[in-house]
Design an enzyme around this catalytic site. Structure first.
Site, short mmCIF file in Angstrom:
data_model
loop_
_atom_site.label_atom_id
_atom_site.label_comp_id
_atom_site.label_asym_id
_atom_site.label_seq_id
_atom_site.Cartn_x
_atom_site.Cartn_y
_atom_site.Cartn_z
N SER A 1 0.83 -1.20 0.00
CA SER A 1 0.00 0.00 0.00
C SER A 1 0.88 1.26 0.00
O SER A 1 1.68 1.45 -0.89
CB SER A 1 -0.95 -0.05 1.20
OG SER A 1 -2.02 0.85 1.03
N ASP B 1 -6.06 -3.89 -2.33
CA ASP B 1 -4.98 -3.55 -1.40
C ASP B 1 -4.27 -4.78 -0.84
O ASP B 1 -4.90 -5.69 -0.30
CB ASP B 1 -5.60 -2.74 -0.25
CG ASP B 1 -4.57 -1.99 0.57
OD1 ASP B 1 -3.41 -2.44 0.62
OD2 ASP B 1 -4.93 -0.96 1.16
#
Length: 332
Positions: free
Chosen positions: A95, A226
């Site tokens: 991320s 993610d």
């Protein structure tokens, strides 16, 4: 008186000297042993003159906008000569950590990275469209950030769509980006070994795709989101090199005071992942710098940060690194 002709004669023994082969071999062996010692001493002297950093592998967790704290941690590690960004062997990021990791792999100095963050208008890197939520399962396509990633890649490599194999050939650094496949429920490790021809920009975009905010990426009928959902802290990739590896973990505080919908939403996600990540965090405690503090006005979907807030995040990173160094090195 008769003089002998032999009185002034010098007799020279011109016979060949004799050598013991075993003795010669032993002498040569001793010389070679002495030579090896000299070389070792020379290497030690060079190592002392050019100090090697303790850590050459770096793991960067997710953390949304709080990932700015990573920079403060790294700055402190550099100042203490525990880390040298020009001597990195491997970087793994998730991320926000994937985004920062890319800058490090591309050769940006910590000063350049910090200047980039200070000059970045964070509220302009997203353009939410709440009409997308029903159709695309998110409110932000991530196009602005994706274009920013490709601009950065172009500035350093002259190749907008560079893949992992090409990036490794240019940098010599093993860069790993973590993503999650929502369709197969698998964690994906994008790097020059597993996904050599995969575009770096797409991998980073996948890795930052916070569910509920960014729309998933569809590739071949599979949805990708993610990386933090399945592995927010990929220290496991360096299980055999822990002595050379340092990780930074942006910790989420588990509280019941929800001021924003985003905090409530993330609390639910954290609840699902809590037991797994608690075990992981403790397993690698000796190699982990925990960043626990954050300004009150910072939450996961808030991209509108002024430089004072950025500075606080940076300073909290420095404080976390100082605590780690004190506990690990100063108390010994």
């Amino acid at each position: 008186m008769n003089n002998s002709n032999t009185d002034n004669i010098i007799i020279i023994n011109d016979s060949e000297p004799t050598y013991n082969l075993e003795d010669v071999i032993n002498e040569i062996g001793d010389l070679l042993e002495d030579f090896d010692k000299i070389i070792d001493q020379y290497k030690q002297t060079i190592d002392q003159m050019v100090k090697k950093p303790k850590y050459v592998n770096l793991v960067l967790s997710g953390g949304s906008i709080r990932g700015i704290s990573h920079i403060g941690v790294i700055k402190k590690l550099i100042d203490e000569e525990l880390l040298d960004l020009s001597k990195m062997k491997a970087v793994a990021g998730v991320s926000a950590g994937a985004m920062l990791g890319l800058l490090i792999v591309l050769g940006f100095t910590i000063g350049e990275i910090w200047d980039f963050i200070l000059n970045l208008d964070t509220k302009k890197i997203v353009d939410p469209d709440f009409m997308l939520i029903l159709e695309k399962c998110g409110v932000e396509r991530g196009r602005i950030i994706y274009d920013l990633i490709e601009d950065i890649l172009t500035s350093k490599t002259d190749t907008k769509h560079i893949n992992f194999k090409q990036l490794y050939e240019k940098t010599g650094i093993h860069f790993t980006v973590v993503g999650s496949c929502l369709t197969t429920k698998d964690v994906i490790y994008y790097d020059h070994i597993n996904t050599p021809t995969f575009k770096v920009s797409v991998a980073v975009r996948i890795s930052i795709g916070m569910p509920g905010f960014f729309t998933p990426i569809d590739i071949g009928g599979k949805k990708y989101i993610d990386g933090a959902v399945l592995n927010n802290y990929p220290m496991n990739l360096f299980a055999k090199e822990l002595d050379k590896t340092i990780g930074i973990l942006i910790c989420n505080e588990h509280n019941t005071n929800y001021k924003y919908f985003e905090e409530y939403f993330m609390a639910i996600i954290n609840l699902f992942m809590y037991n797994y990540f608690e075990k992981t965090c403790h397993q690698y405690a000796d190699n982990t710098i925990y960043v626990k503090k954050a300004p009150e006005n910072v939450f996961i979907f808030n991209f509108d940060l002024d430089n004072n807030t950025k500075m606080k995040l940076f300073e909290y990173g420095i404080e976390a690194a100082e605590e780690f160094i004190k506990n690990k090195f100063d108390n010994k």
